[in-house]
Design a protein around this motif. Sequence first.
Motif, mmCIF file in Angstrom:
data_model
loop_
_atom_site.group_PDB
_atom_site.id
_atom_site.type_symbol
_atom_site.label_atom_id
_atom_site.label_comp_id
_atom_site.label_asym_id
_atom_site.label_seq_id
_atom_site.Cartn_x
_atom_site.Cartn_y
_atom_site.Cartn_z
ATOM 1 N N GLN A 102 0.080 -8.408 -0.333
ATOM 2 C CA GLN A 102 -0.358 -7.358 -1.245
ATOM 3 C C GLN A 102 0.770 -6.333 -1.341
ATOM 4 N N GLU A 104 1.633 -2.670 -2.498
ATOM 5 C CA GLU A 104 1.039 -1.381 -2.849
ATOM 6 C C GLU A 104 2.074 -0.542 -3.580
ATOM 7 N N HIS A 106 3.131 3.195 -4.864
ATOM 8 C CA HIS A 106 2.854 4.602 -4.551
ATOM 9 C C HIS A 106 3.776 5.523 -5.342
ATOM 10 N N ALA A 124 4.636 -1.804 -8.277
ATOM 11 C CA ALA A 124 4.165 -2.978 -7.546
ATOM 12 C C ALA A 124 4.479 -4.257 -8.312
ATOM 13 N N THR A 143 -1.138 -7.226 -6.424
ATOM 14 C CA THR A 143 -0.670 -5.842 -6.477
ATOM 15 C C THR A 143 -1.850 -4.891 -6.491
ATOM 16 N N ILE A 144 -1.568 -3.671 -6.061
ATOM 17 C CA ILE A 144 -2.551 -2.596 -6.118
ATOM 18 C C ILE A 144 -1.777 -1.290 -6.246
ATOM 19 N N SER A 145 -2.339 -0.340 -6.966
ATOM 20 C CA SER A 145 -1.706 0.963 -7.115
ATOM 21 C C SER A 145 -2.575 2.027 -6.466
ATOM 22 N N TYR A 146 -1.930 2.887 -5.712
ATOM 23 C CA TYR A 146 -2.622 4.043 -5.144
ATOM 24 C C TYR A 146 -2.139 5.335 -5.784
ATOM 25 N N ASN A 170 1.211 -5.508 2.579
ATOM 26 C CA ASN A 170 0.144 -5.921 3.491
ATOM 27 C C ASN A 170 0.095 -7.450 3.478
#
Length: 174
Positions: A102, A104, A106, A124, A143-146, A170
């Motif tokens: 994964q 992330e 930021h 990402a 992918t993930i966006s915070y 991750n």
Amino acid sequence: MKTNARVTTLIMVMCLAAVLVLTGGCKGKKQQAINPELTTPTTDSGGRLPDVDQGALQWKPATDLEKIYFDYDSYALRPDALKSLGVNAEKMKADPANTMFQVEGHCDERGTQEYNMALGEKRALAVREHLIKLGIAGDRIVTISYGKERPVAEGHNEAAWKQNRRAEFNRATK
């Protein structure tokens, strides 16, 4: 006739002002062109985003993988990021085939929530696309966006901001 010309001129000026307001007008901010390869999953070379329920996996920080850092208001991969991604790709290739990664995205605290969520996703995706080019199967990378929600450095200065403009990794097993 003079009145019609004034009315026409006034209407044209109002239309121009509306266009400038709606398009951002003369913002002093440099705009970065959106690369369609980064916003649309590719279908060749296994680049399609995998259909994975990320909440169902037990993600653990991949502390052996190097963080990737970005310049302000950018998702372009810097030379130091390309080097780190080469190192990371070799480590990822050594993991079993059922290992998922994964990425992330930021951002620092500047900008709106919406803007930073979009920028985090672009970051990402840029990392993901480069890892695919380096030989990591696209179906192993999500992918993930915070956005700006998970800073690693508190503070309202460049020293803190540059640590927060990053991508982290991750790992989970399917």
